[in-house]
Design a protein around this motif. Structure first.
Motif, PDB file in Angstrom:
ATOM      1  N   ILE A 128      10.960 -11.613   5.601  1.00 20.90           N
ATOM      2  CA  ILE A 128      11.055 -11.971   4.015  1.00 20.90           C
ATOM      3  C   ILE A 128      12.457 -12.395   3.577  1.00 20.90           C
ATOM      4  O   ILE A 128      13.495 -11.810   4.232  1.00 20.90           O
ATOM      5  CB  ILE A 128      10.359 -10.934   2.984  1.00 20.90           C
ATOM      6  N   SER A 129      12.468 -13.478   2.973  1.00 17.64           N
ATOM      7  CA  SER A 129      13.967 -13.750   2.433  1.00 17.64           C
ATOM      8  C   SER A 129      14.723 -12.794   1.832  1.00 17.64           C
ATOM      9  O   SER A 129      14.265 -12.159   0.955  1.00 17.64           O
ATOM     10  CB  SER A 129      13.797 -15.250   1.545  1.00 17.64           C
ATOM     11  N   TYR A 130      15.923 -12.536   2.120  1.00 17.71           N
ATOM     12  CA  TYR A 130      16.587 -11.530   1.691  1.00 17.71           C
ATOM     13  C   TYR A 130      16.806 -11.782  -0.216  1.00 17.71           C
ATOM     14  O   TYR A 130      16.934 -10.692  -0.658  1.00 17.71           O
ATOM     15  CB  TYR A 130      18.162 -11.351   2.315  1.00 17.71           C
ATOM     16  N   ARG A 131      17.039 -12.845  -0.480  1.00 18.03           N
ATOM     17  CA  ARG A 131      17.184 -13.044  -1.966  1.00 18.03           C
ATOM     18  C   ARG A 131      16.030 -12.733  -2.575  1.00 18.03           C
ATOM     19  O   ARG A 131      16.100 -12.205  -3.823  1.00 18.03           O
ATOM     20  CB  ARG A 131      17.824 -14.326  -2.247  1.00 18.03           C
ATOM     21  N   LYS A 135      15.686  -9.763  -5.423  1.00 22.14           N
ATOM     22  CA  LYS A 135      15.257 -10.283  -6.828  1.00 22.14           C
ATOM     23  C   LYS A 135      14.202  -9.389  -7.193  1.00 22.14           C
ATOM     24  O   LYS A 135      13.864  -8.907  -8.247  1.00 22.14           O
ATOM     25  CB  LYS A 135      15.169 -11.915  -7.002  1.00 22.14           C
ATOM     26  N   ARG A 136      13.143  -9.252  -6.289  1.00 27.34           N
ATOM     27  CA  ARG A 136      12.030  -8.534  -6.655  1.00 27.34           C
ATOM     28  C   ARG A 136      12.148  -7.201  -7.167  1.00 27.34           C
ATOM     29  O   ARG A 136      11.518  -6.546  -7.935  1.00 27.34           O
ATOM     30  CB  ARG A 136      10.654  -8.681  -5.470  1.00 27.34           C
ATOM     31  N   ALA A 137      12.942  -6.407  -6.026  1.00 27.68           N
ATOM     32  CA  ALA A 137      13.338  -5.032  -6.452  1.00 27.68           C
ATOM     33  C   ALA A 137      14.033  -5.021  -7.800  1.00 27.68           C
ATOM     34  O   ALA A 137      13.674  -3.969  -8.419  1.00 27.68           O
ATOM     35  CB  ALA A 137      14.214  -4.538  -5.172  1.00 27.68           C
ATOM     36  N   ARG A 165      28.391 -10.914   2.812  1.00 22.85           N
ATOM     37  CA  ARG A 165      27.920  -9.749   2.207  1.00 22.85           C
ATOM     38  C   ARG A 165      27.413 -10.539   0.713  1.00 22.85           C
ATOM     39  O   ARG A 165      27.954 -11.245   0.341  1.00 22.85           O
ATOM     40  CB  ARG A 165      28.736  -8.771   1.755  1.00 22.85           C
ATOM     41  N   VAL A 166      26.258 -10.182   0.307  1.00 22.46           N
ATOM     42  CA  VAL A 166      25.781 -10.789  -0.886  1.00 22.46           C
ATOM     43  C   VAL A 166      25.508  -9.781  -1.756  1.00 22.46           C
ATOM     44  O   VAL A 166      24.572  -8.843  -1.534  1.00 22.46           O
ATOM     45  CB  VAL A 166      24.444 -11.589  -0.636  1.00 22.46           C
ATOM     46  N   THR A 167      25.757  -9.792  -3.028  1.00 28.88           N
ATOM     47  CA  THR A 167      25.590  -8.722  -4.204  1.00 28.88           C
ATOM     48  C   THR A 167      24.857  -9.348  -5.262  1.00 28.88           C
ATOM     49  O   THR A 167      25.135 -10.287  -5.864  1.00 28.88           O
ATOM     50  CB  THR A 167      26.903  -8.015  -4.600  1.00 28.88           C
ATOM     51  N   LEU A 168      23.552  -8.621  -5.988  1.00 29.36           N
ATOM     52  CA  LEU A 168      23.234  -8.906  -7.112  1.00 29.36           C
ATOM     53  C   LEU A 168      23.177  -7.863  -8.089  1.00 29.36           C
ATOM     54  O   LEU A 168      22.986  -6.881  -7.494  1.00 29.36           O
ATOM     55  CB  LEU A 168      21.755  -9.585  -6.944  1.00 29.36           C
ATOM     56  N   ARG A 169      23.230  -8.250  -9.345  1.00 28.57           N
ATOM     57  CA  ARG A 169      23.209  -7.035 -10.291  1.00 28.57           C
ATOM     58  C   ARG A 169      22.700  -7.457 -11.617  1.00 28.57           C
ATOM     59  O   ARG A 169      22.757  -8.864 -12.080  1.00 28.57           O
ATOM     60  CB  ARG A 169      24.596  -6.603 -10.459  1.00 28.57           C
ATOM     61  N   GLU A 170      21.600  -6.450 -12.201  1.00 31.09           N
ATOM     62  CA  GLU A 170      21.243  -6.986 -13.648  1.00 31.09           C
ATOM     63  C   GLU A 170      21.570  -5.556 -14.394  1.00 31.09           C
ATOM     64  O   GLU A 170      21.430  -4.505 -13.941  1.00 31.09           O
ATOM     65  CB  GLU A 170      19.848  -7.205 -13.561  1.00 31.09           C
TER      66      GLU A 170
END
Length: 226
Positions: A128-131, A135-137, A165-170
């Motif tokens: 499954i796409s990492y992005r 986003k789902r998590a 490296r990719v970082t997402l934050r909310e």
């Protein structure tokens, strides 16, 4: 290079408890520390589908108490307590002492950093796409009441030639606030292109003292919910 501190080790004694609560000196300390590592490896291997997150070990004369925090206590305990009996027998063979097993239920698994990281790892291994997985998590954690979440994945993402490296934050993730309840975990996903490292930080609000959690005791054949 930035100087980074482990978010849980940084808060030990403030709002995070020690996962191994015992005292030893010299050679005994080395043996018991390695035994703790083997206990955790055995539990994760035997109860892979039970969603076991934190494993606490307390030692008493002639007895070892193991507390398991799980999102699926029914799977861990099994039908009439069969699964937990097998696990207890394996732990007793490993330690050579009587094992007192205690099962504690995780009410919000989507805000548990280790379970979130393992969930993302499982999705990456299923291609499954990492992005999309990240986003789902993040959405599920915020829906369950998390104040903020940060997810970092690193490696050959989407089969790229060069690792990145990719970082997402909310939301908020205050790493330097000692009163902040920050849950942190890291794991790895084994893909056909190599291993992808995953780190998760979950902010669950401001807290000063460790609160007692609801527990499910694994007795002979039945479990009792308090």
């Amino acid at each position: 290079m930035g100087r980074k501190v482990h978010p849980i080790g940084f808060r030990l004694g403030i709002n995070k408890p020690w996962l191994g609560r015992w005292y030893a000196e010299g050679k005994d300390y080395t043996e018991q520390l390695h035994q703790d590592i083997k206990i955790r490896e055995l539990v994760h291997k035997e109860a892979e589908r039970a969603g076991v997150s934190t494993i606490e070990v307390e030692r008493y004369p002639g007895k070892v108490k193991v507390s398991l925090h799980t999102a699926k206590p029914g799977i861990l305990i099994g039908r009439k307590g069969e699964s937990v009996k097998v696990l207890r027998t394996a732990l007793e063979a490993l330690t050579g002492k009587k094992i007192d097993l205690e099962v504690k239920e995780i009410k919000n698994p989507d805000t548990d950093a280790y379970l979130v990281a393992k969930n993302i790892a499982g999705q990456l291994e299923r291609r499954i796409s990492y992005r999309r997985a990240m986003k789902r998590a993040i959405q599920q954690a915020l829906r369950q009441g998390a104040g903020g979440i940060k997810v970092t994945v690193s490696g050959r993402l989407a089969g790229a030639e060069m690792a990145r490296r990719v970082t997402l934050r909310e939301g908020r993730v205050p790493l330097q606030t000692l009163r902040a309840d920050i849950d942190f975990a890291k794991t790895a996903a084994s893909t056909t292109f190599g291993q992808i490292g995953i780190k998760v930080w979950v902010y669950r609000g401001i807290v000063m003292n460790v609160q007692p959690e609801e527990k499910v005791e694994a007795t002979e054949g039945v479990y009792i919910s308090e």
